[in-house]
Design a protein around this motif. Structure first.
Motif, mmCIF file in Angstrom:
data_model
loop_
_atom_site.group_PDB
_atom_site.id
_atom_site.type_symbol
_atom_site.label_atom_id
_atom_site.label_comp_id
_atom_site.label_asym_id
_atom_site.label_seq_id
_atom_site.Cartn_x
_atom_site.Cartn_y
_atom_site.Cartn_z
ATOM 1 N N GLY A 347 0.765 -1.232 0.000
ATOM 2 C CA GLY A 347 0.000 0.000 0.000
ATOM 3 C C GLY A 347 0.798 1.286 0.000
ATOM 4 N N TRP A 348 2.127 1.212 -0.157
ATOM 5 C CA TRP A 348 2.965 2.403 -0.045
ATOM 6 C C TRP A 348 3.238 3.086 -1.386
ATOM 7 C CZ3 TRP A 348 4.434 4.260 4.704
ATOM 8 C CH2 TRP A 348 4.341 3.390 5.808
ATOM 9 N N ASP A 349 2.631 2.633 -2.465
ATOM 10 C CA ASP A 349 2.938 3.169 -3.794
ATOM 11 C C ASP A 349 2.029 4.358 -4.096
ATOM 12 O OD1 ASP A 349 4.142 3.336 -6.280
ATOM 13 O OD2 ASP A 349 2.736 1.939 -7.211
ATOM 14 N N GLN A 350 2.416 5.543 -3.626
ATOM 15 C CA GLN A 350 1.538 6.708 -3.660
ATOM 16 C C GLN A 350 1.987 7.714 -4.719
ATOM 17 O OE1 GLN A 350 2.457 6.799 0.312
ATOM 18 N NE2 GLN A 350 0.860 5.333 0.825
ATOM 19 N N HIS A 351 1.600 7.447 -5.965
ATOM 20 C CA HIS A 351 1.899 8.361 -7.072
ATOM 21 C C HIS A 351 1.015 9.610 -7.022
ATOM 22 C CE1 HIS A 351 4.604 5.669 -9.333
ATOM 23 N NE2 HIS A 351 3.884 4.714 -8.788
ATOM 24 N N GLY A 352 -0.124 9.502 -6.383
ATOM 25 C CA GLY A 352 -1.038 10.612 -6.192
ATOM 26 C C GLY A 352 -1.711 10.464 -4.844
ATOM 27 N N GLY A 353 -2.245 11.549 -4.325
ATOM 28 C CA GLY A 353 -2.916 11.491 -3.026
ATOM 29 C C GLY A 353 -2.022 10.979 -1.918
ATOM 30 N N LEU A 354 -0.741 11.346 -1.977
ATOM 31 C CA LEU A 354 0.208 10.800 -1.003
ATOM 32 C C LEU A 354 -0.115 11.168 0.444
ATOM 33 C CD1 LEU A 354 4.002 10.429 -1.334
ATOM 34 C CD2 LEU A 354 3.095 11.608 0.656
ATOM 35 N N PRO A 355 -0.464 12.419 0.768
ATOM 36 C CA PRO A 355 -0.719 12.737 2.181
ATOM 37 C C PRO A 355 -1.771 11.841 2.828
ATOM 38 C CG PRO A 355 -0.462 14.755 0.934
ATOM 39 C CD PRO A 355 -0.505 13.642 -0.071
ATOM 40 N N GLY A 356 -2.873 11.603 2.116
ATOM 41 C CA GLY A 356 -3.897 10.736 2.689
ATOM 42 C C GLY A 356 -3.456 9.290 2.743
ATOM 43 N N GLY A 357 -2.808 8.826 1.672
ATOM 44 C CA GLY A 357 -2.378 7.425 1.614
ATOM 45 C C GLY A 357 -1.333 7.088 2.654
#
Length: 491
Positions: A347-357
């Protein structure tokens, strides 16, 4: 094996029946002698309860006195952002919206996901950082529980890899090669050190239930070209921790025991004929499965844990299959002598929406990771248990897509990322390595993946250059032909 060479083998004229028969008889006897020696070698390390081929579970001697007896590897699959966790870069906040200077990038390759962007816009972390512990290590406000145990940690901020995409990068961290097919690190340890508990696998895998992201393949904990009994065994949440372990309806344990004895005898006869070592490995695995029918339910039963323990690991620890429950289970397996325990959390692959993810990811993993270290320490296990936390690469200091201060994404970044280590001979309250002010390049003490593996093996008493296996005409090792022990990490 010490059969005298019959005179007929060399003296009889070619074509005589007597000479040909003598030659065949001598070769057959010599061959049986070689097979007997090979079988005796397999039997020498047996701990299986059968008198047949169980080298796999034997405990073998390390190259030198180890600091760690076991490893718990908390693998954060997808690539956690070091810029939101352990590598504080206020310059990125100060220069928000500016393009990353060419002098910093230095022509380094990009993934296909951001290569076509007209500009690489820098973006700093939305989250605050504070300094903690004797080393005054910077830790994100997203990780309050980790901040409390920072004096037990060695934070390495200068890990780097050669892989820029997930599958080769994850494979590299797990096997020392970007190409699938090599043995995993847990398999190498099983091969090199054996097991401390003949009733449980030496290598156990736990995957957080219900998480989706980059796929996880069983080859990541496979044995590659090593004998198959060295592969990891996945424990699942739910009624059956190991698939197909229990006897079918109507089959008693006594009947299963009798079937294994008969099967072992048949496999033994077949191995004498074929000299195929995989047959003995297969029987050893059947035997392990038989013993696990009793040992696994006991090891995976958390009902006897105290209320204080559940509170330490957090509310999710009561929910089977969560990262918190798996951390608690990892401690139980460590207590029972399992050599290598691998946790995967996707679940760490945050290309977008990183703050929430990343907020969600930290909420799921921060407390149980810190609790595991604290729990091991209070039970006297941290001293000889190496705990490792980290992913396959880091994230870029520029945003993928158009950023805002409150919402942005980050692409893959292999040039530098952060991991932490605890226990098992690791130097506590230490920060190793430094990246540039842009969080893009390493300025001090680079640590390659091969160096990481060499250091882990060193702590377990293994010389990474001597832990080898001959396959297809050459000696292979986890670190290939590279790797150096990072002494700054050692106590």
């Amino acid at each position: 094996m010490n059969q005298p060479l019959p005179k007929s083998l060399g003296s009889n004229p070619a074509g005589t029946n007597q000479g040909a028969m003598a030659r065949r008889q001598w070769l057959a006897q010599a061959g049986n002698g070689c097979g007997s020696l090979a079988l005796a070698h397999l039997l020498a390390g047996s701990t299986s309860g059968l008198s047949f081929g169980a080298e796999p579970t034997a405990t073998r001697q390390p190259h030198f006195a180890p600091k760690a007896k076991r490893v718990i590897y908390l693998f954060q699959s997808g690539g956690p952002s070091q810029l939101e966790t352990f590598d504080y870069k206020p310059l990125l906040n100060d220069r928000f919206g500016e393009a990353l200077p060419d002098s910093v990038r230095q022509g380094q390759r990009l993934t296909g996901m951001s290569a076509n962007q007209s500009s690489l816009i820098m973006v700093g972390s939305k989250f605050g950082f504070q300094q903690h512990g004797a080393a005054q290590a910077w830790v994100s406000d997203l990780l309050p529980h980790t901040a409390k145990i920072v004096d037990d940690l060695c934070i390495v901020r200068s890990i780097y890899t050669e892989a820029i995409n997930h599958d080769p990068a994850i494979t590299f961290l797990q096997t020392g090669s970007q190409i699938a097919g090599r043995p995993s690190i847990g398999a190498w340890l099983n091969y090199g050190l054996g097991s401390d508990n003949e009733n449980l696998p030496a290598f156990v895998v736990l995957i957080t239930r219900g998480k989706t992201d980059q796929p996880l393949y069983s080859r990541l904990w496979g044995s590659g070209f090593l004998p198959s009994q060295h592969q990891g065994v996945q424990f699942r949440s739910g009624k059956d921790a190991v698939l197909y372990l229990n006897n079918p309806p109507g089959v008693s344990r006594e009947q299963r025991r009798a079937a294994l004895e008969t099967l072992a005898q048949l496999q033994k006869e077949r191995e004498i004929e074929t000299h195929d070592p995989e047959l003995s490995q297969r029987i050893a695995q059947y035997e392990m499965a038989f013993r696990m029918q009793a040992s696994v339910p006991e090891a995976t039963d958390l009902s006897g844990e105290t209320e204080a323990t559940f509170e330490l690991y957090g509310p999710d620890s009561r929910k089977p299959g969560t990262f918190a429950a798996n951390c608690l289970l990892a401690r139980r397996l460590a207590e029972r002598g399992v050599k290598f325990i691998q946790l995967y959390h996707q679940g760490w692959d945050q290309h977008g929406g990183l703050p929430g993810g990343i907020s969600t990811q930290c909420r799921e993993t921060d407390q149980p990771s810190a609790a595991l270290v604290a729990d091991l320490k209070q039970r006297g296990l941290l001293e000889d248990t190496l705990v490792v936390w980290g992913g396959e690469f880091g994230r870029t200091s520029y945003s993928q897509g158009r950023p805002s201060p409150q919402n942005y994404g980050r692409d893959h970044h292999p040039r530098c990322f952060s991991m932490w280590f605890a226990g098992g001979g690791i130097k506590p309250a230490t920060v190793v390595g430094r990246t540039c002010d842009f969080g893009y390049n390493i300025e001090d003490r680079p640590v390659h993946v091969h160096d990481l593996h060499a250091t882990m093996l060193h702590l377990l008493g293994m010389d990474h250059e001597r832990l080898t296996y001959r396959f297809q005409g050459r000696d292979f090792r986890l670190t290939d032909v590279h790797g150096h022990v990072i002494h700054e990490m050692l106590a």
